[in-house]
Design a protein around this motif. Structure first.
Motif, mmCIF file in Angstrom:
data_model
loop_
_atom_site.group_PDB
_atom_site.id
_atom_site.type_symbol
_atom_site.label_atom_id
_atom_site.label_comp_id
_atom_site.label_asym_id
_atom_site.label_seq_id
_atom_site.Cartn_x
_atom_site.Cartn_y
_atom_site.Cartn_z
ATOM 1 N N ASP A 113 1.349 -1.223 -0.213
ATOM 2 C CA ASP A 113 -0.025 -0.286 0.160
ATOM 3 C C ASP A 113 0.918 1.309 -0.471
ATOM 4 O OD1 ASP A 113 -2.273 1.617 -0.176
ATOM 5 O OD2 ASP A 113 -2.536 1.114 1.584
ATOM 6 N N HIS B 176 1.393 4.208 -3.281
ATOM 7 C CA HIS B 176 1.160 5.858 -2.791
ATOM 8 C C HIS B 176 2.231 5.977 -3.702
ATOM 9 C CE1 HIS B 176 -1.850 4.206 0.657
ATOM 10 N NE2 HIS B 176 -2.502 4.310 -0.256
ATOM 11 N N HIS C 118 -5.803 3.463 -7.969
ATOM 12 C CA HIS C 118 -6.284 2.919 -6.189
ATOM 13 C C HIS C 118 -8.210 2.959 -6.259
ATOM 14 C CE1 HIS C 118 -2.880 3.371 -3.956
ATOM 15 N NE2 HIS C 118 -4.364 3.782 -2.008
ATOM 16 N N HIS D 9 -7.644 -4.629 0.220
ATOM 17 C CA HIS D 9 -7.046 -2.964 -0.064
ATOM 18 C C HIS D 9 -5.809 -3.528 -1.509
ATOM 19 C CE1 HIS D 9 -6.101 0.985 -1.127
ATOM 20 N NE2 HIS D 9 -5.199 1.200 -0.914
ATOM 21 N N LEU E 223 -4.310 -3.232 -5.091
ATOM 22 C CA LEU E 223 -3.313 -2.233 -5.807
ATOM 23 C C LEU E 223 -2.176 -3.257 -6.348
ATOM 24 C CD1 LEU E 223 -2.464 0.128 -2.685
ATOM 25 C CD2 LEU E 223 -4.352 0.240 -5.094
#
Ligand code: NZQ
Ligand code: ZN
Length: 385
Positions: A192, A196, A265, A279, A283
């Protein structure tokens, strides 16, 4: 460099033993609601430490915030806040609990239907209760930003909102609190945070030299610490670096003055809402496909990423881009995280369903150029099969 307005008021209190500092961080006269997730915070002893630090304050608790927090659950917390006239929230957990606390903070005094907060992406938020966080899972950066993602379970609608009113007042980051994380959640956190950074870095060059070097440094740090983050859960130095890198990945700093993508995302959120895939795992499926499909528009940054993060300097431009995407995929797979829809038993029917949901949620102009329409999202998902 593009124009920007950078503001981040969140105090970070970092280090082993820092939960005790809640005693000075939370106002003495506050009527506190401590929010947490399932069983982990109680089982690991973190909640006991929090209760002790809060001492004689008036404290109530709200547990049961699920991963990918639901509007339905959070509204019960909103009712408790209103009923008991609570005026300070303390989130104890990972991104889901912190995002949930942000929603509760914004919804408590919201006029009209609180779902409106999500439908307006946060534009309808005019104020929020003050809140702090105790982070137990390094991943989302939610502990140091003003974003939150909430799911309306009834319709499989997972939407983000942002508001200047929902920056945490403070976040306590004690790396020893991550020692109990299952390996899978550590891997998720690494991925994650990695994505980002790429969402804010792998776009097109705007001569933002420091932002680029910061982003590359954070990516390299994640790659460097990943093996020990997985293999040595109680290595304090490694967990410290993981925790702070994940916060720096999404606290606004590397995104200031640069174009941002976020297509990965937004497509990933639909995968979670429909199929309940974690999550970060969504990705890992979507990013390699986005990079492949958008390789011409991202060409300069993909080459820079390949060279500076992975040391790829040999071959034609196409070969170097292929190698950079392969290195990314290999990094995720090496953490035990699949990079294909097929790994979850999903095929063309899922592609159709995700594209349908993107359309229903207005996700039709994604990416740094706003050119990821439904046809391009379909191409990305087909590449990820
Ligand atoms: O529920 P409990 O029992 O507490 O267990 C949790 C949960 O099952 C467990 N856990 C957390 N800390 C632990 C622990 N287990 C053992 N020891 C600990 N110290 O981990 C599980 C996952 O927790 P969760 O909070 O759901 O994970 P994460 O931090 O990855 O958060 C994911 C959510 O954040 C959103 C995602 O969409 C997702 O809903 N995001 C928020 C962002 C933001 N606000 O800026 C950005 C991100 O892109 C992301 O979208
Ligand atoms: Zn994320």
């Amino acid at each position: 460099m593009q124009n920007f307005d950078f503001y981040n008021p969140t105090r970070i209190v970092f280090g082993a033993g820092t939960i005790a500092s809640l005693a000075r961080l939370v106002p003495q006269t506050a009527r506190v609601l401590v929010l947490f997730g399932g069983a982990s915070a109680e089982k690991t002893g973190t909640l006991a430490e929090v209760r002790q630090a809060l001492g004689e304050r008036f404290v109530q608790e709200f547990g049961g915030i699920e991963p990918n927090p639901s509007y339905e659950t959070l509204m019960r917390a909103v009712e408790q806040v209103r009923r008991e006239k609570l005026d300070f929230l303390l989130a104890v957990g990972g991104g889901s609990v912190i995002d949930g606390a942000k929603f509760v903070a914004a919804a408590a005094d919201h006029e009209g239907d609180p779902w409106n907060i999500m439908e307006t992406g946060g534009a309808s938020v005019t104020g929020a209760l003050p809140f702090g966080t105790v982070l137990t899972l390094p991943a989302t950066g939610s502990e140091m930003n003003n974003g939150s993602v909430v799911t309306l379970k009834a319709t499989h609608t997972k939407l983000p909102f942002r508001s200047v009113h929902v920056f945490p007042q403070f976040s306590v980051l004690d790396p020893t609190k991550t020692y109990t994380l299952p390996e899978k959640q550590v891997a998720n956190g690494l991925v994650d945070a990695f994505v980002h950074i790429t969402e804010q870095y792998l776009t097109y060059p705007v001569q933002a030299l420091a932002q680029d070097r910061f982003a590359e440094g954070l990516l390299q740090t994640l790659v460097e610490i990943a093996p020990r983050a997985i293999a040595a859960p109680e290595d304090y130095a490694t967990r410290s670096n993981l925790m702070w890198t994940a916060s720096l990945a999404l606290n606004g700093l590397i995104g200031a003055g640069v174009p941002q993508d976020w297509a990965t995302h937004m497509i990933g959120h639909e995968l979670t809402a429909l199929y309940d895939i974690d999550h970060a795992r969504t990705l890992a499926i979507v990013l390699p496909a986005v990079l492949d499909i958008q390789r011409d528009k991202k060409r300069d940054k993909l080459l820079q990423y390949g060279e500076r993060v992975w040391g790829i300097t040999a071959g034609s431009e196409e070969q170097r881009i292929d190698a950079a995407i392969a290195a990314t995929r290999h990094f995720f797979e090496g953490l035990g995280i699949p990079t294909r829809l097929s790994a979850y038993g999903l095929g063309m029917a899922a592609v159709n369903d995700v594209v349908g949901q993107l359309g229903a949620h207005g996700m039709t102009r994604l990416g740094e150029h706003g050119d990821v329409d439904l046809a391009l999202s379909r191409a990305i998902l087909e590449t990820a099969l």
